[in-house]
Write a protein that holds these residues in place. Structure first.
Motif, mmCIF file in Angstrom:
data_model
loop_
_atom_site.group_PDB
_atom_site.id
_atom_site.type_symbol
_atom_site.label_atom_id
_atom_site.label_comp_id
_atom_site.label_asym_id
_atom_site.label_seq_id
_atom_site.Cartn_x
_atom_site.Cartn_y
_atom_site.Cartn_z
ATOM 1 N N LEU A 88 0.837 -1.201 0.000
ATOM 2 C CA LEU A 88 0.000 0.000 0.000
ATOM 3 C C LEU A 88 0.872 1.251 0.000
ATOM 4 N N TYR A 89 0.217 2.380 -0.283
ATOM 5 C CA TYR A 89 0.903 3.663 -0.306
ATOM 6 C C TYR A 89 0.068 4.677 0.461
ATOM 7 N N CYS A 90 0.686 5.335 1.449
ATOM 8 C CA CYS A 90 0.003 6.357 2.249
ATOM 9 C C CYS A 90 0.269 7.717 1.625
ATOM 10 N N SER A 91 -0.778 8.332 1.086
ATOM 11 C CA SER A 91 -0.618 9.636 0.438
ATOM 12 C C SER A 91 -0.309 10.735 1.451
ATOM 13 N N PHE A 92 -0.829 10.588 2.677
ATOM 14 C CA PHE A 92 -0.613 11.619 3.699
ATOM 15 C C PHE A 92 0.860 11.684 4.097
ATOM 16 N N HIS A 93 1.472 10.513 4.337
ATOM 17 C CA HIS A 93 2.883 10.475 4.736
ATOM 18 C C HIS A 93 3.822 10.320 3.549
ATOM 19 N N CYS B 159 4.618 7.624 1.696
ATOM 20 C CA CYS B 159 5.529 6.496 1.889
ATOM 21 C C CYS B 159 4.800 5.189 1.628
ATOM 22 N N PRO B 160 5.541 4.167 1.177
ATOM 23 C CA PRO B 160 4.941 2.842 0.994
ATOM 24 C C PRO B 160 4.742 2.163 2.348
ATOM 25 N N CYS B 161 3.769 1.259 2.428
ATOM 26 C CA CYS B 161 3.451 0.593 3.686
ATOM 27 C C CYS B 161 3.192 -0.890 3.430
ATOM 28 N N CYS B 162 3.512 -1.675 4.450
ATOM 29 C CA CYS B 162 3.085 -3.072 4.426
ATOM 30 C C CYS B 162 1.770 -3.174 5.213
ATOM 31 N N VAL B 163 1.202 -4.364 5.259
ATOM 32 C CA VAL B 163 -0.076 -4.539 5.968
ATOM 33 C C VAL B 163 0.073 -4.231 7.452
ATOM 34 N N GLN B 164 1.209 -4.620 8.022
ATOM 35 C CA GLN B 164 1.414 -4.399 9.450
ATOM 36 C C GLN B 164 1.599 -2.917 9.771
ATOM 37 N N CYS B 165 2.126 -2.156 8.810
ATOM 38 C CA CYS B 165 2.328 -0.716 9.034
ATOM 39 C C CYS B 165 1.004 -0.003 9.295
ATOM 40 N N ILE B 166 -0.052 -0.454 8.639
ATOM 41 C CA ILE B 166 -1.359 0.189 8.815
ATOM 42 C C ILE B 166 -1.793 0.119 10.261
ATOM 43 N N THR B 167 -1.578 -1.037 10.878
ATOM 44 C CA THR B 167 -1.972 -1.214 12.279
ATOM 45 C C THR B 167 -1.088 -0.407 13.215
ATOM 46 N N ASP B 168 0.190 -0.336 12.912
ATOM 47 C CA ASP B 168 1.144 0.291 13.832
ATOM 48 C C ASP B 168 1.186 1.817 13.706
ATOM 49 N N LYS B 169 1.216 2.326 12.454
ATOM 50 C CA LYS B 169 1.503 3.754 12.272
ATOM 51 C C LYS B 169 0.468 4.521 11.456
ATOM 52 N N GLN C 155 -3.142 4.098 11.322
ATOM 53 C CA GLN C 155 -4.550 3.798 11.630
ATOM 54 C C GLN C 155 -5.477 4.957 11.263
ATOM 55 N N LYS C 156 -4.993 6.185 11.402
ATOM 56 C CA LYS C 156 -5.828 7.351 11.145
ATOM 57 C C LYS C 156 -5.683 7.876 9.718
ATOM 58 N N CYS C 157 -4.831 7.259 8.927
ATOM 59 C CA CYS C 157 -4.630 7.709 7.548
ATOM 60 C C CYS C 157 -5.773 7.186 6.675
ATOM 61 N N GLN C 158 -6.436 8.095 6.001
ATOM 62 C CA GLN C 158 -7.626 7.736 5.228
ATOM 63 C C GLN C 158 -7.300 7.400 3.767
ATOM 64 N N ASN C 159 -6.372 8.111 3.207
ATOM 65 C CA ASN C 159 -6.125 7.985 1.767
ATOM 66 C C ASN C 159 -5.021 6.962 1.490
ATOM 67 N N MET C 160 -5.328 5.682 1.656
ATOM 68 C CA MET C 160 -4.399 4.594 1.375
ATOM 69 C C MET C 160 -4.730 4.024 -0.011
ATOM 70 N N LYS C 161 -3.701 3.848 -0.841
ATOM 71 C CA LYS C 161 -3.907 3.346 -2.189
ATOM 72 C C LYS C 161 -3.032 2.125 -2.427
ATOM 73 N N PRO C 162 -3.437 1.249 -3.353
ATOM 74 C CA PRO C 162 -2.572 0.125 -3.720
ATOM 75 C C PRO C 162 -1.257 0.649 -4.294
ATOM 76 N N LEU C 163 -0.165 0.102 -3.840
ATOM 77 C CA LEU C 163 1.147 0.559 -4.296
ATOM 78 C C LEU C 163 1.320 0.329 -5.793
ATOM 79 N N SER C 164 0.686 -0.723 -6.318
ATOM 80 C CA SER C 164 0.819 -1.010 -7.749
ATOM 81 C C SER C 164 0.244 0.117 -8.603
ATOM 82 N N ASP C 165 -0.848 0.753 -8.123
ATOM 83 C CA ASP C 165 -1.427 1.872 -8.885
ATOM 84 C C ASP C 165 -0.471 3.061 -8.923
ATOM 85 N N ILE C 166 0.170 3.300 -7.815
ATOM 86 C CA ILE C 166 1.119 4.422 -7.738
ATOM 87 C C ILE C 166 2.297 4.161 -8.660
ATOM 88 N N LEU C 167 2.790 2.909 -8.664
ATOM 89 C CA LEU C 167 3.948 2.580 -9.489
ATOM 90 C C LEU C 167 3.623 2.687 -10.971
#
Length: 263
Positions: free
Chosen positions: A80-85, A87-97, A99-111
């Motif tokens: 995944l890709y966090c537009s707010f930060h 930066c690319p993210c793994c599944v575990q990153c969503i839980t850890d850092k 959680q409040k980021c709304q605009n998460m996109k598939p990393l493949s679309d960004i690439l």
């Protein structure tokens, strides 16, 4: 700068065999020798992976070589890709850092967007423009440095010329002031030395008188003491009057030597 290190096959290295690598898989992030690369290219899971020769891999900047497709914190692949930060993210990153980021996109679309030639051309043009502006600024500043060096040399010559004129004037003025100072100092010192000599004579007389007084009180008769006291009293009175006259005069006034230089 391109790396010149001879890379070893990752698979063989796990078996403690040092076979030279010939290809690099950017998705697996693994080096393959010629033998290990064949099953990787035939496997249904990895045959579509993008690979490159080790020679081309070494041409990548060291910064690019250090970029991984896996999260350093969780050792999982970025998906995944966090537009707010930004930066690319793994599944575990969503839980850890995130959680409040709304605009998460598939990393493949960004690439896919990154690979668009238009985006690359725009970025390349912007980069060239910035580089050109920076080069022009450097060129201008270097020319200003050269000009300022010439101006400094000219200013130094003018300052030294002015300094010589000032030195000549100051030297003449110094000689005049020093001569005047020497004259006034000699006169003041002479007057004070003469006064000190008179006072030292009086002090010597008083020292002698003190010594005589001590001996008189120890060895003289009453008559001798009586007459001696009169004599000592007279001498002491004259000395006191001498000091008093000095105090009432200007002998003890501070006479300072000062130089008052006009601005």
């Amino acid at each position: 700068m391109a790396s010149s290190v001879n890379h070893v096959c990752t698979i063989c290295q796990d078996d403690r065999v040092s076979n030279e690598a010939v290809t690099w898989c950017s998705e697996c992030e693994v080096f393959f020798c010629e033998y290990c690369g064949k099953p990787h290219g035939r496997s249904r899971l990895s045959k579509n992976h993008r690979t490159m020769s080790v020679r081309d891999y070494q041409k990548l900047p060291s910064l690019m070589q250090k970029i991984s497709s896996q999260c350093k914190d969780h050792k999982k692949k970025f998906e995944l890709y966090c537009s707010f930060h930004a930066c690319p993210c793994c599944v575990q990153c969503i839980t850890d850092k995130h959680q409040k980021c709304q605009n998460m996109k598939p990393l493949s679309d960004i690439l896919k967007q990154v690979k668009l030639s238009a985006s690359i051309e725009i970025f390349e043009k912007d980069l060239n423009d910035v580089k050109e502006n920076l080069d022009n600024a450097i060129k201008y500043l270097k020319s200003r440095i050269s000009t300022s060096n010439i101006q400094k040399t000219k200013a130094v010559e003018e300052i030294r010329s002015m300094r010589k004129s000032i030195d000549d004037y100051i030297n003449a003025l110094e000689r005049h002031i020093l001569d005047d100072l020497e004259s006034k100092h000699s006169k003041l010192k002479s007057n004070m030395s003469a006064l000190v000599q008179q006072m030292e004579q009086r002090a010597s007389q008083l020292n002698e008188m003190q010594s005589q007084f001590t001996k008189m009180t120890q060895y003289a008769s009453e008559l001798q003491i009586y007459i001696g006291l009169r004599e000592i009293e007279s001498m002491s009175s004259r000395a006191a009057n001498f000091v008093e006259d000095l105090q009432h005069g200007d002998h003890f006034d501070k006479k300072n030597l000062e130089v008052d230089i006009s601005s």
